[in-house]
Design a protein around this motif. Structure first.
Motif, PDB file in Angstrom:
ATOM      1  N   ASN A  20    -112.858 -49.050 -42.581  1.00  0.00           N
ATOM      2  CA  ASN A  20    -113.346 -48.246 -43.698  1.00  0.00           C
ATOM      3  C   ASN A  20    -114.098 -47.010 -43.274  1.00  0.00           C
ATOM      4  O   ASN A  20    -113.915 -45.948 -43.830  1.00  0.00           O
ATOM      5  CB  ASN A  20    -114.234 -49.081 -44.609  1.00  0.00           C
ATOM      6  N   ASP A  59    -111.645 -44.752 -42.493  1.00  0.00           N
ATOM      7  CA  ASP A  59    -111.023 -44.239 -43.713  1.00  0.00           C
ATOM      8  C   ASP A  59    -111.765 -43.008 -44.212  1.00  0.00           C
ATOM      9  O   ASP A  59    -111.153 -42.033 -44.614  1.00  0.00           O
ATOM     10  CB  ASP A  59    -111.056 -45.309 -44.811  1.00  0.00           C
ATOM     11  N   TYR A 115    -113.571 -42.227 -54.505  1.00  0.00           N
ATOM     12  CA  TYR A 115    -113.485 -43.604 -54.015  1.00  0.00           C
ATOM     13  C   TYR A 115    -114.178 -44.505 -55.030  1.00  0.00           C
ATOM     14  O   TYR A 115    -115.346 -44.279 -55.354  1.00  0.00           O
ATOM     15  CB  TYR A 115    -114.199 -43.764 -52.664  1.00  0.00           C
ATOM     16  N   LYS A 161    -113.701 -54.870 -52.696  1.00  0.00           N
ATOM     17  CA  LYS A 161    -112.504 -54.025 -52.606  1.00  0.00           C
ATOM     18  C   LYS A 161    -112.833 -52.582 -52.940  1.00  0.00           C
ATOM     19  O   LYS A 161    -113.897 -52.284 -53.466  1.00  0.00           O
ATOM     20  CB  LYS A 161    -111.421 -54.542 -53.548  1.00  0.00           C
ATOM     21  N   TYR A 162    -111.898 -51.689 -52.596  1.00  0.00           N
ATOM     22  CA  TYR A 162    -112.059 -50.284 -52.939  1.00  0.00           C
ATOM     23  C   TYR A 162    -110.690 -49.640 -53.126  1.00  0.00           C
ATOM     24  O   TYR A 162    -109.668 -50.163 -52.678  1.00  0.00           O
ATOM     25  CB  TYR A 162    -112.861 -49.535 -51.864  1.00  0.00           C
ATOM     26  N   THR A 163    -110.676 -48.496 -53.797  1.00  0.00           N
ATOM     27  CA  THR A 163    -109.446 -47.725 -53.969  1.00  0.00           C
ATOM     28  C   THR A 163    -109.820 -46.255 -54.051  1.00  0.00           C
ATOM     29  O   THR A 163    -110.992 -45.919 -54.237  1.00  0.00           O
ATOM     30  CB  THR A 163    -108.661 -48.174 -55.222  1.00  0.00           C
ATOM     31  N   ASN A 212    -103.338 -50.465 -55.953  1.00  0.00           N
ATOM     32  CA  ASN A 212    -103.583 -50.040 -54.569  1.00  0.00           C
ATOM     33  C   ASN A 212    -105.012 -50.312 -54.088  1.00  0.00           C
ATOM     34  O   ASN A 212    -105.544 -49.569 -53.272  1.00  0.00           O
ATOM     35  CB  ASN A 212    -103.259 -48.552 -54.371  1.00  0.00           C
ATOM     36  N   TRP A 213    -105.650 -51.350 -54.604  1.00  0.00           N
ATOM     37  CA  TRP A 213    -106.975 -51.725 -54.113  1.00  0.00           C
ATOM     38  C   TRP A 213    -106.827 -52.320 -52.725  1.00  0.00           C
ATOM     39  O   TRP A 213    -105.878 -53.059 -52.447  1.00  0.00           O
ATOM     40  CB  TRP A 213    -107.621 -52.738 -55.051  1.00  0.00           C
ATOM     41  N   LYS A 214    -107.765 -52.001 -51.849  1.00  0.00           N
ATOM     42  CA  LYS A 214    -107.793 -52.588 -50.507  1.00  0.00           C
ATOM     43  C   LYS A 214    -108.938 -53.591 -50.475  1.00  0.00           C
ATOM     44  O   LYS A 214    -110.041 -53.281 -50.905  1.00  0.00           O
ATOM     45  CB  LYS A 214    -108.010 -51.496 -49.456  1.00  0.00           C
ATOM     46  N   ASN A 215    -108.665 -54.776 -49.958  1.00  0.00           N
ATOM     47  CA  ASN A 215    -109.699 -55.806 -49.873  1.00  0.00           C
ATOM     48  C   ASN A 215    -110.596 -55.549 -48.674  1.00  0.00           C
ATOM     49  O   ASN A 215    -110.132 -55.572 -47.540  1.00  0.00           O
ATOM     50  CB  ASN A 215    -109.069 -57.201 -49.766  1.00  0.00           C
ATOM     51  N   SER A 216    -111.847 -55.265 -48.959  1.00  0.00           N
ATOM     52  CA  SER A 216    -112.830 -55.043 -47.903  1.00  0.00           C
ATOM     53  C   SER A 216    -114.198 -54.905 -48.547  1.00  0.00           C
ATOM     54  O   SER A 216    -114.326 -54.336 -49.627  1.00  0.00           O
ATOM     55  CB  SER A 216    -112.506 -53.771 -47.129  1.00  0.00           C
TER      56      SER A 216
END
Length: 126
Positions: A4, A7, A51, A57-59, A66-70
């Motif tokens: 992240n 990212d 963001y 999660k975040y997108t 399109n959420w990313k698990n984190s």
């Protein structure tokens, strides 16, 4: 896994970032998204990437998929005493503005437009 932070660093010198951080999708979170969605052109002109950051999660952007698990971004940017926080990160990667209330597009744009790099962009684009 430092995915992240990486990212966000990929945006340095290319994009400004708005991080909308909330414990859950609450009223302020939705109000902030609505406020920014009304000003797409202004966001684009100022090279802003949104963001949405929740605990697990975040997108990016306004997409609901399109959420990313984190949880890393949430852990890094969550507010100490509030369940909502909005942060402006400049082209240089530094935090330029942070608050726990909904940020108006006007305040956001005025803050960015007063920055030296943005002033240079405006002059260059005339």
């Amino acid at each position: 896994m430092n995915l992240n932070a990486q990212d966000l660093s990929k945006h340095q010198w290319k994009d400004r970032l708005i991080l909308i951080v909330a414990e859950q999708k609450n009223e302020k979170f939705q109000q902030q998204l609505t406020e920014l969605q009304k000003h797409q052109q202004g966001l684009n002109e100022r090279k802003l990437v949104i963001y949405q950051i929740l605990p697990e999660k975040y997108t990016t952007g306004f997409e609901e998929e399109n959420w990313k698990n984190s949880s890393e971004l949430f852990q890094k940017y969550k507010a100490e005493k509030s369940d909502f926080r909005v942060i402006l990160i400049g082209l240089d990667g530094g935090e330029k503005l942070e608050q726990t209330e909904v940020l108006s597009a006007e305040k956001l744009f005025n803050t960015i437009d007063s920055m030296p790099m943005r002033q240079a962009e405006i002059r260059k684009n005339k």
